[in-house]
Design a protein around this motif. Sequence first.
Motif, PDB file in Angstrom:
ATOM      1  N   UNK A 160       1.122  -1.134   0.336  1.00 41.69           N
ATOM      2  CA  UNK A 160      -0.237  -0.002   0.385  1.00 41.69           C
ATOM      3  C   UNK A 160       0.810   1.072  -0.101  1.00 41.69           C
ATOM      4  N   UNK A 161       1.595   0.913   0.807  1.00 37.79           N
ATOM      5  CA  UNK A 161       3.261   2.630   1.155  1.00 37.79           C
ATOM      6  C   UNK A 161       3.139   3.178  -0.585  1.00 37.79           C
ATOM      7  N   UNK A 162       3.636   2.367  -1.280  1.00 37.14           N
ATOM      8  CA  UNK A 162       5.218   1.660  -1.738  1.00 37.14           C
ATOM      9  C   UNK A 162       4.441   1.861  -3.876  1.00 37.14           C
ATOM     10  N   UNK A 163       2.503   1.083  -3.754  1.00 36.36           N
ATOM     11  CA  UNK A 163       2.023   1.363  -4.889  1.00 36.36           C
ATOM     12  C   UNK A 163       1.064   2.188  -4.684  1.00 36.36           C
ATOM     13  N   UNK A 164       0.257   2.786  -3.497  1.00 40.05           N
ATOM     14  CA  UNK A 164      -0.785   3.153  -3.571  1.00 40.05           C
ATOM     15  C   UNK A 164      -1.578   4.619  -4.134  1.00 40.05           C
ATOM     16  N   UNK A 165      -1.375   5.219  -4.935  1.00 43.13           N
ATOM     17  CA  UNK A 165      -1.106   6.582  -4.700  1.00 43.13           C
ATOM     18  C   UNK A 165      -1.532   7.377  -3.857  1.00 43.13           C
ATOM     19  N   UNK A 166      -3.110   7.073  -3.377  1.00 50.53           N
ATOM     20  CA  UNK A 166      -3.342   6.913  -1.497  1.00 50.53           C
ATOM     21  C   UNK A 166      -2.582   7.302  -0.763  1.00 50.53           C
ATOM     22  N   UNK A 167      -1.632   6.947  -0.488  1.00 54.49           N
ATOM     23  CA  UNK A 167      -0.882   6.302   0.736  1.00 54.49           C
ATOM     24  C   UNK A 167      -0.045   7.558   0.537  1.00 54.49           C
ATOM     25  N   UNK A 168       0.542   8.208  -0.425  1.00 54.25           N
ATOM     26  CA  UNK A 168       0.922   9.425  -0.643  1.00 54.25           C
ATOM     27  C   UNK A 168       0.105  10.849  -0.213  1.00 54.25           C
ATOM     28  N   UNK A 169      -1.092  10.171   0.154  1.00 56.13           N
ATOM     29  CA  UNK A 169      -1.768  11.896   0.642  1.00 56.13           C
ATOM     30  C   UNK A 169      -2.345  11.696   1.791  1.00 56.13           C
ATOM     31  N   UNK A 170      -2.126  10.420   2.319  1.00 56.42           N
ATOM     32  CA  UNK A 170      -2.765  10.114   3.582  1.00 56.42           C
ATOM     33  C   UNK A 170      -1.614  10.357   4.786  1.00 56.42           C
ATOM     34  N   UNK A 171      -0.609   9.455   4.100  1.00 54.62           N
ATOM     35  CA  UNK A 171       0.924   9.996   4.998  1.00 54.62           C
ATOM     36  C   UNK A 171       1.024  11.236   5.025  1.00 54.62           C
ATOM     37  N   UNK A 172       1.230  12.543   5.945  1.00 53.29           N
ATOM     38  CA  UNK A 172       1.339  13.408   5.278  1.00 53.29           C
ATOM     39  C   UNK A 172       3.111  13.882   5.626  1.00 53.29           C
ATOM     40  N   UNK A 173       4.135  12.619   5.673  1.00 50.30           N
ATOM     41  CA  UNK A 173       5.433  12.749   5.399  1.00 50.30           C
ATOM     42  C   UNK A 173       5.933  11.361   5.477  1.00 50.30           C
TER      43      UNK A 173
END
Length: 273
Positions: A160-173
């Motif tokens: 999820x962290x490395x392949x789902x674009x949504x992770x970059x929106x969810x995780x501020x850092x």
Amino acid sequence: MSQPAIRARELGDLLRSRRERLQPADVGLPAGARRRTRGLRREEVAQLAAISPTYYTYLEQGRQVRPSRQVLDALASALRLDAAERSHVHELVHGAPPTGTPAVAESASPALVSLVDRLEPAPAYVTGRRWDVLASNRAARLLWTDWPSRPPEARNMLWWMFTDPAAREVMVDWADEAAALLGRFRAAVARHPGDAGLGELLDRLHAASPEVRRWWPRHRVAPLGSGTKRLRHPVLGEVELHHLVLQVADEPDHKLVTFSAGDRDQARIAGLL
């Protein structure tokens, strides 16, 4: 008694003792009517391991049959054997433990799943050895992603962290969080060098993520630990959460991660639930 006969009898005693300590609920089976058998029935173990009840009975009776390593791994999974017990059954039959850990599916115990649900409105989830998300409560799914709705191979924190674009929106850092997670994953790969599932996941991550390809050669290793995460939600906005990582005594590779927020944010999360 010959040495092979002694080993066959010891294997049978071990299988029987581990069968008797399990209840149907422990392995996802219905309890059914009143049971006379202590623990699981032999046919239930055979069903879980995908072998014939007759063959399993022979093993418990200490007959000198020689199950394959695949059958032993299936029995180890069905009977919830730990790593030491799994190695021991291989040594009894084949004289040596397996060279690696098979990529068998992990699952959280019903008691652990219930605990995660009871922690609401505080977010909580459980990850396994390969960072598969084995359990999560509604608060965690609200803030991260709806894990049960994802394909089985995508219910993984690293994927999820490395392949789902949504992770970059969810995780501020995101960059810091992703790099630290990859460092913890590297430590797990070093602890379990023969784990086929870890190797397969690493190959998939290399193929899918340019960041993994760029960061993995840096050899960063990060420990498990508590800390703070900043998440972004479309309704709540930015939320700061303090997290605590607990290892499960019965399954040390299973990690219960619990989160707490300030009173105002916790009330807002509860309101959305």
